[in-house]
Enzyme design. Structure first.
Site, PDB file in Angstrom:
ATOM      1  N   LYS A  34       1.356  -3.075   6.708  1.00  0.00           N
ATOM      2  CA  LYS A  34       1.923  -3.489   5.303  1.00  0.00           C
ATOM      3  C   LYS A  34       3.476  -3.403   5.185  1.00  0.00           C
ATOM      4  O   LYS A  34       4.074  -4.372   4.434  1.00  0.00           O
ATOM      5  CB  LYS A  34       1.288  -2.478   4.502  1.00  0.00           C
ATOM      6  CG  LYS A  34      -0.178  -2.818   4.170  1.00  0.00           C
ATOM      7  CD  LYS A  34      -0.337  -4.341   3.351  1.00  0.00           C
ATOM      8  CE  LYS A  34      -1.818  -4.785   3.505  1.00  0.00           C
ATOM      9  NZ  LYS A  34      -1.857  -6.117   2.678  1.00  0.00           N
TER      10      LYS A  34
ATOM     11  N   SER B 223       0.801  -1.228   0.053  1.00  0.00           N
ATOM     12  CA  SER B 223      -0.026  -0.018  -0.047  1.00  0.00           C
ATOM     13  C   SER B 223       0.920   1.046   0.023  1.00  0.00           C
ATOM     14  O   SER B 223       1.873   1.429   0.498  1.00  0.00           O
ATOM     15  CB  SER B 223      -0.812  -0.144   1.204  1.00  0.00           C
ATOM     16  OG  SER B 223      -1.398   1.213   1.494  1.00  0.00           O
TER      17      SER B 223
ATOM     18  N   TYR C  49      -2.336   0.714  10.153  1.00  0.00           N
ATOM     19  CA  TYR C  49      -2.359  -0.069   8.767  1.00  0.00           C
ATOM     20  C   TYR C  49      -1.132  -0.133   8.053  1.00  0.00           C
ATOM     21  O   TYR C  49      -0.414  -1.191   7.597  1.00  0.00           O
ATOM     22  CB  TYR C  49      -3.551   0.300   7.820  1.00  0.00           C
ATOM     23  CG  TYR C  49      -3.728  -0.072   6.650  1.00  0.00           C
ATOM     24  CD1 TYR C  49      -4.003  -1.545   6.373  1.00  0.00           C
ATOM     25  CD2 TYR C  49      -3.546   0.592   5.529  1.00  0.00           C
ATOM     26  CE1 TYR C  49      -3.955  -2.151   4.904  1.00  0.00           C
ATOM     27  CE2 TYR C  49      -3.534   0.139   4.061  1.00  0.00           C
ATOM     28  CZ  TYR C  49      -3.646  -1.233   3.986  1.00  0.00           C
ATOM     29  OH  TYR C  49      -3.649  -1.494   2.602  1.00  0.00           O
TER      30      TYR C  49
HETATM   31  N1  UFG Z   1     -12.672  10.727   3.067  1.00  0.00           N
HETATM   32  C1  UFG Z   1     -13.409  11.431   3.592  1.00  0.00           C
HETATM   33  N2  UFG Z   1     -14.929  10.995   3.992  1.00  0.00           N
HETATM   34  C2  UFG Z   1     -14.975   9.609   4.165  1.00  0.00           C
HETATM   35  C3  UFG Z   1     -14.338   8.684   3.612  1.00  0.00           C
HETATM   36  C4  UFG Z   1     -12.703   9.189   3.136  1.00  0.00           C
HETATM   37  O1  UFG Z   1     -13.322  12.720   3.563  1.00  0.00           O
HETATM   38  O2  UFG Z   1     -15.870   9.249   4.623  1.00  0.00           O
HETATM   39  C5  UFG Z   1     -11.309  10.967   2.751  1.00  0.00           C
HETATM   40  C6  UFG Z   1     -10.062  10.633   3.557  1.00  0.00           C
HETATM   41  O3  UFG Z   1      -9.742  11.276   4.292  1.00  0.00           O
HETATM   42  C7  UFG Z   1      -8.970  10.567   2.038  1.00  0.00           C
HETATM   43  C8  UFG Z   1      -9.612  10.478   1.003  1.00  0.00           C
HETATM   44  O4  UFG Z   1     -11.255  10.496   1.193  1.00  0.00           O
HETATM   45  O5  UFG Z   1      -8.430  11.935   2.155  1.00  0.00           O
HETATM   46  C9  UFG Z   1      -9.647   8.930   0.735  1.00  0.00           C
HETATM   47  O6  UFG Z   1      -9.801   8.049   1.642  1.00  0.00           O
HETATM   48  P1  UFG Z   1     -10.410   6.407   1.544  1.00  0.00           P
HETATM   49  O7  UFG Z   1     -10.885   5.961   2.949  1.00  0.00           O
HETATM   50  O8  UFG Z   1     -11.199   6.251   0.539  1.00  0.00           O
HETATM   51  O9  UFG Z   1      -9.054   5.796   1.262  1.00  0.00           O
HETATM   52  P2  UFG Z   1      -7.512   5.825   2.076  1.00  0.00           P
HETATM   53  O10 UFG Z   1      -6.624   7.026   1.313  1.00  0.00           O
HETATM   54  O11 UFG Z   1      -7.718   6.161   3.559  1.00  0.00           O
HETATM   55  O12 UFG Z   1      -6.911   4.523   1.842  1.00  0.00           O
HETATM   56  C10 UFG Z   1      -6.834   3.764   0.591  1.00  0.00           C
HETATM   57  C11 UFG Z   1      -6.894   2.155   1.257  1.00  0.00           C
HETATM   58  C12 UFG Z   1      -5.792   2.066   1.773  1.00  0.00           C
HETATM   59  C13 UFG Z   1      -4.410   2.429   0.995  1.00  0.00           C
HETATM   60  C14 UFG Z   1      -4.540   3.734   0.551  1.00  0.00           C
HETATM   61  C15 UFG Z   1      -3.461   4.232  -0.540  1.00  0.00           C
HETATM   62  O13 UFG Z   1      -8.066   2.152   1.884  1.00  0.00           O
HETATM   63  O14 UFG Z   1      -5.635   0.408   1.830  1.00  0.00           O
HETATM   64  O15 UFG Z   1      -5.933   4.150  -0.112  1.00  0.00           O
HETATM   65  O16 UFG Z   1      -3.311   5.473  -0.688  1.00  0.00           O
HETATM   66  F1  UFG Z   1      -3.392   2.378   1.831  1.00  0.00           F
END
Ligand code: UFG
Length: 339
Positions: free
Chosen positions: A145, A118, A141
């Protein structure tokens, strides 16, 4: 008979798309999944074995029975937010589970591994992260990884395995034929939650923070279409590093979009505004994570071809519309609540 590939986590979003791509390319996928997070109904390509990766005996039995010659290891806990509340579970599934898998591979003489890593291993994010940068995860997390990568690297040098870690950026979108979309038991990801909110199936989206050092203050991510991601696994499997070697490759599009830009793309695809509120930052979230995808292009000839944000959003919306009903309430099972 074609070569059998054990796909741990093959009943999940990325795993099911990968199994489909493997079958189309002439491999024989054998899905190994506990169904704790995945769905049996998306295991449509190849055999299915229900099992937990922490169960080494079950892994050995599956490898032997199906004459497995390589493994794609996706099974893991993946929610960044949950990892900050229950890091113990992440160490158990993601690190102890990977150790169990590696022991089974060595015992069964399976020499080849593609590991789902990741972008979270980089930690303090920024634009154009390349694989030579120091790793410094900011979530449990990401810690697990990175530990998985190091464990695998050591198994490669000790036991002659050959492994590719694919550092996924943000997997999203759905197959153009609408087959396998993003639907997790405990959905926490931006695009599916925003679509639920826009369709009125879920509460308004909470934007986690508008004070990041990005162009509009919301989090910046590199969204990669799941079909591109599936194809990266095939490329890695077809072109392994030499025995005893480990390599890590970014899998991203090389361009970042903010949360507010993603919401605007969803508004456009649905022709209506997505209801949202601005909330505080989520623990463990870096400001920006964008891939420098040059190494995987040079090494494997892979590049994203379907990861334009509007295409990602349109395919996700189309897939969600076809389901046309609320998904079950998102409840976190008791086992995942705070101890
Ligand atoms: N976000 C919101 N509101 C939500 C959900 C997410 O504002 O309800 C924002 C987060 O703060 C972030 C972006 O949207 O800025 C993307 O969030 P996600 O939860 O969709 O994904 P993440 O970036 O947290 O994580 C994902 C995968 C991980 C991986 C990562 C790599 O879940 O496994 O991408 O970039 F490591």
């Amino acid at each position: 008979m074609s070569d059998a590939v054990l796909v741990t986590g093959g009943a999940g979003f990325i795993g099911s798309n990968t199994a489909k791509a493997l079958a189309a390319a002439g491999w024989r996928p054998v899905v190994f999944d506990s169904l704790a997070g995945g769905s049996r109904d998306v295991v449509r390509w190849g055999e299915f074995v229900q099992g937990d990766i922490r169960d080494e005996e079950a892994l050995r039995a599956a490898m032997t029975a199906h004459k497995v010659t390589s493994v794609i290891h996706l099974a893991a806990l993946t929610e960044v937010g949950l990892s900050m509340q229950r890091p113990d579970l992440f160490w158990d599934h993601n690190v102890a589970g990977t150790a169990s898998l590696l022991r089974a591979m060595v015992a069964c003489g399976v020499p080849r591994l593609v590991f789902s890593s990741s972008a979270a291993v980089y930690g303090r994010g920024r634009d154009l992260l390349d694989e030579s940068l120091p790793t410094a995860p900011v979530s449990a997390y990401g810690d697990t990884k990175l530990a998985g990568e190091r464990l695998i690297r050591d198994y490669c040098s000790l036991f002659g395995l050959s492994a590719t870690a694919l550092r996924y950026f943000n997997a999203a979108g759905a197959e153009a034929d609408g087959a396998l979309g993003e639907r997790r038991e405990r959905e926490t990801h931006l695009i599916p939650l925003a679509i639920e909110a826009a369709l009125g199936f879920g509460p308004p989206l909470t934007v986690f923070g508008d004070d990041f050092p990005t162009r509009d203050g919301s989090g910046l991510r590199d969204y990669v279409h799941v079909s591109d991601l599936a194809r990266a696994h095939l490329a890695a499997l077809a072109d392994p590093p030499p025995a005893g070697r480990f390599e890590a490759l970014n899998v991203g599009a090389g361009a970042g979009w903010t949360v507010l830009e993603v919401i605007a793309a969803i508004d456009r695809a649905l022709g209506r505004p997505t209801p949202y509120v601005i909330g505080p930052r989520r623990a463990g979230d870096p400001a920006a994570l964008v891939a420098d995808p040059r190494r995987i292009r040079d090494r494997l000839g892979w590049r994203a071809t379907e990861s334009d944000l509007h295409h990602i959003v349109e395919t996700a919306v189309r897939w969600r519309r076809e389901a046309n009903q609320p998904f079950p309430a998102r409840v976190w099972p008791g086992a995942l609540s705070k101890p």
